[in-house]
Scaffold this motif. Structure first.
Motif, PDB file in Angstrom:
ATOM      1  N   GLU A  79      53.453  92.180  40.317  1.00  8.24           N
ATOM      2  CA  GLU A  79      54.887  91.950  40.175  1.00  8.24           C
ATOM      3  C   GLU A  79      55.129  90.540  39.640  1.00  8.24           C
ATOM      4  OE1 GLU A  79      57.336  91.417  43.702  1.00  8.24           O
ATOM      5  OE2 GLU A  79      55.530  91.420  44.942  1.00  8.24           O
ATOM      6  N   GLY A  80      56.310  90.359  39.067  1.00  5.21           N
ATOM      7  CA  GLY A  80      56.688  89.037  38.592  1.00  5.21           C
ATOM      8  C   GLY A  80      56.649  88.879  37.096  1.00  5.21           C
ATOM      9  N   GLY A  81      56.383  89.961  36.351  1.00  7.07           N
ATOM     10  CA  GLY A  81      56.231  89.836  34.909  1.00  7.07           C
ATOM     11  C   GLY A  81      57.526  90.029  34.149  1.00  7.07           C
ATOM     12  N   GLU A  82      57.508  89.598  32.880  1.00  9.16           N
ATOM     13  CA  GLU A  82      58.555  89.919  31.924  1.00  9.16           C
ATOM     14  C   GLU A  82      58.221  91.271  31.293  1.00  9.16           C
ATOM     15  OE1 GLU A  82      61.197  88.051  31.431  1.00  9.16           O
ATOM     16  OE2 GLU A  82      60.635  86.211  32.469  1.00  9.16           O
ATOM     17  N   MET A  83      59.076  91.751  30.391  1.00  7.87           N
ATOM     18  CA  MET A  83      58.923  93.088  29.838  1.00  7.87           C
ATOM     19  C   MET A  83      57.577  93.275  29.149  1.00  7.87           C
ATOM     20  SD  MET A  83      60.023  96.138  29.368  1.00  7.87           S
ATOM     21  CE  MET A  83      61.706  95.986  29.975  1.00  7.87           C
ATOM     22  N   ASP A  84      57.206  92.364  28.249  1.00  4.52           N
ATOM     23  CA  ASP A  84      55.947  92.530  27.522  1.00  4.52           C
ATOM     24  C   ASP A  84      54.753  92.512  28.468  1.00  4.52           C
ATOM     25  OD1 ASP A  84      57.246  92.746  25.127  1.00  4.52           O
ATOM     26  OD2 ASP A  84      56.943  90.657  24.538  1.00  4.52           O
ATOM     27  N   ALA A  85      54.825  91.650  29.484  1.00  2.00           N
ATOM     28  CA  ALA A  85      53.724  91.570  30.440  1.00  2.00           C
ATOM     29  C   ALA A  85      53.611  92.860  31.245  1.00  2.00           C
ATOM     30  CB  ALA A  85      53.917  90.378  31.367  1.00  2.00           C
ATOM     31  N   VAL A  86      54.753  93.398  31.672  1.00  2.00           N
ATOM     32  CA  VAL A  86      54.741  94.641  32.445  1.00  2.00           C
ATOM     33  C   VAL A  86      54.121  95.768  31.631  1.00  2.00           C
ATOM     34  CG1 VAL A  86      56.244  96.444  33.399  1.00  2.00           C
ATOM     35  CG2 VAL A  86      56.626  94.048  33.999  1.00  2.00           C
ATOM     36  N   LEU A  87      54.508  95.897  30.378  1.00  2.00           N
ATOM     37  CA  LEU A  87      53.930  96.950  29.534  1.00  2.00           C
ATOM     38  C   LEU A  87      52.431  96.740  29.353  1.00  2.00           C
ATOM     39  CD1 LEU A  87      56.698  97.281  26.786  1.00  2.00           C
ATOM     40  CD2 LEU A  87      56.325  98.759  28.767  1.00  2.00           C
ATOM     41  N   GLY A  88      52.023  95.481  29.227  1.00  2.00           N
ATOM     42  CA  GLY A  88      50.593  95.197  29.090  1.00  2.00           C
ATOM     43  C   GLY A  88      49.812  95.574  30.341  1.00  2.00           C
ATOM     44  N   PHE A  89      50.370  95.299  31.505  1.00  2.00           N
ATOM     45  CA  PHE A  89      49.697  95.663  32.765  1.00  2.00           C
ATOM     46  C   PHE A  89      49.594  97.178  32.915  1.00  2.00           C
ATOM     47  CE2 PHE A  89      51.617  91.507  34.514  1.00  2.00           C
ATOM     48  CZ  PHE A  89      50.558  90.767  33.998  1.00  2.00           C
ATOM     49  N   VAL A  90      50.646  97.883  32.470  1.00  2.00           N
ATOM     50  CA  VAL A  90      50.600  99.354  32.515  1.00  2.00           C
ATOM     51  C   VAL A  90      49.521  99.871  31.570  1.00  2.00           C
ATOM     52  CG1 VAL A  90      51.883 101.473  32.046  1.00  2.00           C
ATOM     53  CG2 VAL A  90      53.005  99.575  33.250  1.00  2.00           C
ATOM     54  N   ARG A  91      49.434  99.325  30.374  1.00  2.00           N
ATOM     55  CA  ARG A  91      48.400  99.742  29.428  1.00  2.00           C
ATOM     56  C   ARG A  91      47.001  99.555  30.020  1.00  2.00           C
ATOM     57  NH1 ARG A  91      51.905  96.988  25.688  1.00  2.00           N
ATOM     58  NH2 ARG A  91      52.837  98.491  24.219  1.00  2.00           N
ATOM     59  N   ALA A  92      46.848  98.494  30.825  1.00  6.15           N
ATOM     60  CA  ALA A  92      45.552  98.200  31.432  1.00  6.15           C
ATOM     61  C   ALA A  92      45.233  99.111  32.605  1.00  6.15           C
ATOM     62  CB  ALA A  92      45.496  96.745  31.881  1.00  6.15           C
ATOM     63  N   GLY A  93      46.175 100.007  32.956  1.00  2.00           N
ATOM     64  CA  GLY A  93      45.931 100.953  34.033  1.00  2.00           C
ATOM     65  C   GLY A  93      46.195 100.418  35.413  1.00  2.00           C
ATOM     66  N   LEU A  94      46.995  99.336  35.520  1.00  2.00           N
ATOM     67  CA  LEU A  94      47.258  98.744  36.834  1.00  2.00           C
ATOM     68  C   LEU A  94      48.355  99.469  37.602  1.00  2.00           C
ATOM     69  CD1 LEU A  94      47.044  94.981  35.840  1.00  2.00           C
ATOM     70  CD2 LEU A  94      45.461  96.234  37.306  1.00  2.00           C
ATOM     71  N   GLY A  95      49.055 100.359  36.974  1.00  2.00           N
ATOM     72  CA  GLY A  95      50.112 101.095  37.646  1.00  2.00           C
ATOM     73  C   GLY A  95      51.094 101.649  36.638  1.00  2.00           C
ATOM     74  N   VAL A  96      52.188 102.213  37.160  1.00  2.00           N
ATOM     75  CA  VAL A  96      53.246 102.741  36.306  1.00  2.00           C
ATOM     76  C   VAL A  96      54.455 101.819  36.428  1.00  2.00           C
ATOM     77  CG1 VAL A  96      52.400 105.086  36.617  1.00  2.00           C
ATOM     78  CG2 VAL A  96      54.276 104.241  38.062  1.00  2.00           C
TER      79      VAL A  96
END
Length: 296
Positions: free
Chosen positions: A221-238
């Protein structure tokens, strides 16, 4: 007959006092009196009766006053119109928008605006709606794209609804496909990638989960939009994101709609109610509203 002479004449006519008129137009009293005398000589008639220190309009003065006021008003209108045109050539617009709108809506809109007015500088402030409302109140922004409803105790803002947008669930394309469509209750067992505090999407998602009787679980938690999408791409969650963002996210993300009634958000264009936006900002507002009409 000079414009300045008419300005001085109207000031004396309205104050009925040469000294007060000079103070009003920021010149010395002798200079003002000299210019009024020159105007009278040019017209061949006295404009004021100066008997015993009492200043009154003569018949010639009465005839000239409405004409002089109209000339001054027309000159002011001309100055204003020229300044408005100059603003559209060399002006600037300070626009605030949420990160998701910077990613989804603004690129196409700003391209259209820039093509129309290439000389206008665009200054973009990317932040959450609560922060943008504060920046509008401080006068740091001309316009802002915010999420309705406004937060409690908001300053006086004029808002125009721009669009209503569905929220969707994004997950890594490499992960197992979620059930279609996803219910909010299904997020109980899903690790979520969550935006920072102050994001409307965070508050909306958490509130929806709590309405279903559970607290969501965050892996990151704590990311901006681009970071959140990047974390999702990495398989860290939805993550729950606007559909406009999901459409641009790329093939490495899977997009799944939410089951009815789903989640929606309302986007509005806002500016301070007590200050009219500058011409360039009003032109950008027109382009944004036209984009809404084009999108239906």
């Amino acid at each position: 007959m000079q414009f300045q002479q008419l300005l001085y004449f109207v000031a004396v006519a309205e104050t009925r006092h040469f000294t007060h008129a000079a103070e009003r137009v920021h010149v010395s009293q002798p200079s003002l009196s000299q210019q009024v005398r020159a105007l009278e000589k040019e017209l061949g008639a006295e404009l004021f009766s100066r008997a015993r220190g009492n200043i009154a309009l003569t018949d010639a003065g009465e005839a000239l006053l409405p004409l002089a006021r109209r000339i001054l008003a027309d000159a002011d209108t001309a100055r204003h119109e020229v300044q408005e045109l100059v603003q559209l050539r060399r002006g600037r617009v300070r626009l605030g928008a949420t990160p998701s709108l910077c990613t989804g809506l603004l690129p196409d809109v700003l391209r259209v605006f820039h093509d129309l007015h290439p000389g206008i500088q665009l200054l973009i402030e990317e932040s959450g709606s609560h922060d943008l409302v504060r920046e509008l109140a401080r006068g740091s922004l001309d316009l802002a794209l915010i999420v309705l409803p406004l937060p409690p105790a908001s300053p006086a803002l004029t808002t125009v609804e721009l669009l209503r947008e569905d929220l969707v669930v994004v997950s890594s394309a490499a992960a197992a496909a979620p059930r279609r469509p996803v219910r909010i209750a299904d997020l109980r067992d899903q690790p979520l990638v969550m935006f920072r505090h102050g994001y409307d999407l965070r508050e909306l998602t958490v509130a929806a989960c709590r309405a279903e009787g559970f607290e969501p679980s965050f892996t990151v938690e704590g990311g901006e939009m681009d970071a959140v999408l990047g974390f999702v791409r990495a398989g860290l969650g939805v993550a729950v994101v606007p559909s406009m963002v999901a459409q641009r996210a790329g093939r490495d993300l899977r997009v799944t709609r939410l089951a009815r009634p789903g989640l929606r958000r309302t986007i509005a264009l806002a500016h301070r109610s007590d200050v009219a936006p500058p011409r360039a900002a009003r032109e950008l507002q027109r382009v944004l509203l036209n984009s809404r009409a084009a999108a239906g």
